[in-house]
Scaffold this motif. Structure first.
Motif, short mmCIF file in Angstrom:
data_model
loop_
_atom_site.label_atom_id
_atom_site.label_comp_id
_atom_site.label_asym_id
_atom_site.label_seq_id
_atom_site.Cartn_x
_atom_site.Cartn_y
_atom_site.Cartn_z
N GLN A 1 46.04 32.85 56.35
CA GLN A 1 46.33 31.19 56.76
C GLN A 1 45.96 29.96 56.75
OE1 GLN A 1 50.29 31.40 56.76
NE2 GLN A 1 50.17 33.40 55.47
N ALA A 2 45.34 29.71 56.04
CA ALA A 2 44.31 28.63 55.45
C ALA A 2 43.31 28.41 53.88
CB ALA A 2 42.99 29.41 56.66
N PRO A 3 43.26 27.40 53.51
CA PRO A 3 42.17 27.28 52.84
C PRO A 3 40.96 27.82 52.57
CG PRO A 3 42.41 25.21 53.49
CD PRO A 3 43.38 26.21 54.94
N ALA A 4 40.61 28.30 51.32
CA ALA A 4 39.29 29.32 51.85
C ALA A 4 38.64 27.83 50.43
CB ALA A 4 39.32 30.34 50.69
N PHE A 5 39.04 26.82 49.71
CA PHE A 5 38.38 26.36 49.18
C PHE A 5 38.85 25.33 48.38
CE2 PHE A 5 37.01 25.51 43.93
CZ PHE A 5 35.96 24.75 44.79
N LEU A 6 39.00 23.94 47.97
CA LEU A 6 39.70 23.02 47.53
C LEU A 6 38.60 21.90 46.55
CD1 LEU A 6 39.16 19.78 48.41
CD2 LEU A 6 40.17 21.46 50.78
N HIS A 7 39.25 21.65 45.64
CA HIS A 7 38.67 20.75 44.66
C HIS A 7 39.62 20.08 43.90
CE1 HIS A 7 36.13 20.05 40.86
NE2 HIS A 7 37.21 20.36 40.08
N PRO B 1 37.37 26.66 36.51
CA PRO B 1 35.70 27.68 36.54
C PRO B 1 35.16 27.47 38.10
CG PRO B 1 36.11 26.82 34.49
CD PRO B 1 38.03 26.35 35.50
N GLU B 2 35.81 26.34 38.42
CA GLU B 2 35.26 25.73 39.87
C GLU B 2 35.33 26.99 41.22
OE1 GLU B 2 32.99 23.48 40.37
OE2 GLU B 2 33.94 22.58 38.05
N ILE B 3 36.40 27.47 40.89
CA ILE B 3 36.64 28.46 41.88
C ILE B 3 35.80 29.80 42.03
CG2 ILE B 3 38.56 30.53 42.83
CD1 ILE B 3 40.49 29.58 40.58
N PRO B 4 35.25 29.64 43.52
CA PRO B 4 34.44 31.19 43.42
C PRO B 4 35.49 32.29 43.74
CG PRO B 4 34.50 29.65 45.82
CD PRO B 4 35.81 29.09 44.27
N LEU B 5 34.81 33.35 42.66
CA LEU B 5 35.16 34.87 42.65
C LEU B 5 34.10 35.49 43.58
CD1 LEU B 5 36.19 34.58 38.72
CD2 LEU B 5 36.98 33.11 41.09
N GLU B 6 35.43 36.80 44.06
CA GLU B 6 35.33 37.33 45.56
C GLU B 6 35.55 38.79 44.41
OE1 GLU B 6 35.46 37.57 48.79
OE2 GLU B 6 35.02 35.59 49.18
N ARG C 1 37.13 36.38 33.40
CA ARG C 1 36.23 37.05 34.13
C ARG C 1 36.30 36.88 35.17
NH1 ARG C 1 33.90 32.01 37.44
NH2 ARG C 1 35.51 31.01 37.66
N ILE C 2 37.89 37.19 35.90
CA ILE C 2 37.90 37.70 37.25
C ILE C 2 38.03 38.96 36.82
CG2 ILE C 2 40.23 38.06 38.92
CD1 ILE C 2 40.52 35.02 38.32
N HIS C 3 38.63 40.05 35.66
CA HIS C 3 38.58 40.99 35.32
C HIS C 3 37.43 41.73 35.72
CE1 HIS C 3 39.68 44.39 33.45
NE2 HIS C 3 39.08 44.24 33.27
N THR C 4 35.74 40.97 35.14
CA THR C 4 34.85 41.39 34.63
C THR C 4 34.30 41.40 35.78
OG1 THR C 4 34.22 39.04 34.63
CG2 THR C 4 34.49 40.82 32.35
N ILE C 5 34.41 40.42 36.96
CA ILE C 5 34.01 41.28 38.15
C ILE C 5 34.37 41.82 39.14
CG2 ILE C 5 33.17 38.84 38.20
CD1 ILE C 5 35.06 38.08 40.39
N GLY C 6 35.59 42.43 38.94
CA GLY C 6 36.21 43.73 39.43
C GLY C 6 37.59 43.53 40.62
N ALA C 7 37.89 41.67 39.99
CA ALA C 7 38.71 41.93 40.65
C ALA C 7 40.35 41.53 40.12
CB ALA C 7 38.76 40.03 41.07
N CYS C 8 41.23 41.60 40.59
CA CYS C 8 42.93 41.50 40.18
C CYS C 8 43.31 40.13 40.38
CB CYS C 8 43.45 42.36 41.22
SG CYS C 8 43.18 43.88 40.53
N PHE C 9 44.23 39.77 39.20
CA PHE C 9 44.75 38.41 39.58
C PHE C 9 46.18 39.38 38.05
CE2 PHE C 9 43.16 39.35 34.86
CZ PHE C 9 44.27 38.82 34.08
#
Length: 237
Positions: free
Chosen positions: A10-16, A29-34, A53-61
Motif C-alpha cells: 500500500q505504498a509507491p515503489a517507484f515514481l517518474h 522503460p523507466e519502470i524497474p522490473l522484477e 520485456r516484462i514477459h521475457t524476465i519472467g513476470a506477468c502483466f
C-alpha cells in the motif's frame, strides 16, 4: 507522476515525474522490473515492446486492451464462469505488433455484473482463471485512490513554486511523507488508516507524548474533531 504502486505494501515503489506531454507508454522503460511480479496497466500502457520485456524476465502483466486491436484467435475456452464473455489465446496480425511481441497472448472479456460495463484484458498469464485476471485488474484502482489521497491530504493540488525543480521537490516531499507514515503504521502495527496516522501526527507537533502513546485510542478517539484544533498543523499551509 508515473507511479508504480505496490498493492501489498500500500505504498509507491517507484515514481517518474515528467511533463504532461509525455505519454504514459513512454515512461514504461523507466519502470524497474522484477521476475515473478505482476504488473497491472490501464489502456495508456499498450506498448507491446515494453510488455514483451516484462514477459521475457519472467513476470506477468494485465493490461486493458484498446478497441482497435487487430488479432487472430488461435484457441478459446468454451465453458466460461459467470461474467466472463470470452477467454481466448490470440496472436497479432499487424506486422509491427507481431514483431515486437512475437508470442501469443491471452484475451479475456469480462462484464461487470453491477455496472454492465464490458472490459477487455490482455495478459501473458496462461494459468490463472479468467476471473482471477479480471479481479487482478480491479486492483489498478488502488493507484487512482492513491493519487486522490495525495492530492487531498498532502496538499499538492497547488504548488509553492512553478519551476520544474520546485514542483519536483514538493512532489518528492509529499511522497517521502506518505512513505514514512506508511512505514510507521506498519512497524507499529497501528489499527488506524494512513490518513488517521497522518492527521494525528499533524496535530501533535508540539506534543511531548511518546509517539506510541499518541495513537492510543483512549487519548485520541475522534480524529476529525481534534483535527479542527487550533494547534499548529504540519499539513495545513
Amino acid at each position: 507522476m508515473h507511479t508504480l504502486y505496490d498493492i501489498e505494501a500500500q505504498a509507491p515503489a517507484f515514481l517518474h515525474i515528467t511533463t504532461t506531454s509525455v505519454h504514459d507508454s513512454k515512461a514504461m522503460p523507466e519502470i524497474p522490473l522484477e521476475a515473478d511480479a505482476y504488473y497491472i496497466f490501464d489502456r495508456g500502457y499498450n506498448d507491446f515492446a515494453n510488455l514483451f520485456r516484462i514477459h521475457t524476465i519472467g513476470a506477468c502483466f494485465v493490461v486493458r486492451a484498446k478497441s482497435n486491436l487487430r488479432y487472430r484467435v488461435v484457441s478459446w475456452k468454451r465453458r466460461l464462469p459467470k461474467g466472463v464473455l470470452s477467454d481466448s489465446i490470440i496472436e497479432f496480425t499487424v506486422y509491427k505488433s507481431a514483431k515486437v511481441y512475437p508470442e501469443k497472448l491471452r484475451r479475456v472479456v469480462f462484464q461487470d455484473e453491477e455496472t454492465g460495463v464490458i472490459y477487455t484484458y490482455l495478459t501473458n498469464d496462461m494459468e490463472s482463471s479468467a476471473l482471477v485476471v479480471a479481479n487482478l485488474y480491479k486492483n489498478r484502482w488502488s493507484v487512482e485512490l492513491f493519487f486522490k489521497w495525495v492530492k487531498q491530504h498532502l496538499k499538492i493540488k497547488k504548488f509553492w513554486g512553478t519551476s520544474e525543480n520546485a514542483v519536483r521537490i514538493q512532489i518528492y516531499c509529499a511522497m517521502i511523507t506518505y512513505c514514512l507514515v506508511a512505514i510507521m503504521q506498519h512497524d507499529m502495527q497501528l489499527e488506524r488508516s494512513v490518513y488517521e496516522v497522518l492527521q494525528i501526527l499533524g496535530i501533535s507537533l508540539t506534543d511531548k507524548t511518546h509517539i506510541r502513546d499518541l495513537f492510543d485510542k483512549k487519548n485520541i478517539n475522534d480524529v476529525k474533531v481534534l483535527y479542527g484544533s487550533s494547534e499548529p498543523n504540519l499539513f495545513n499551509f
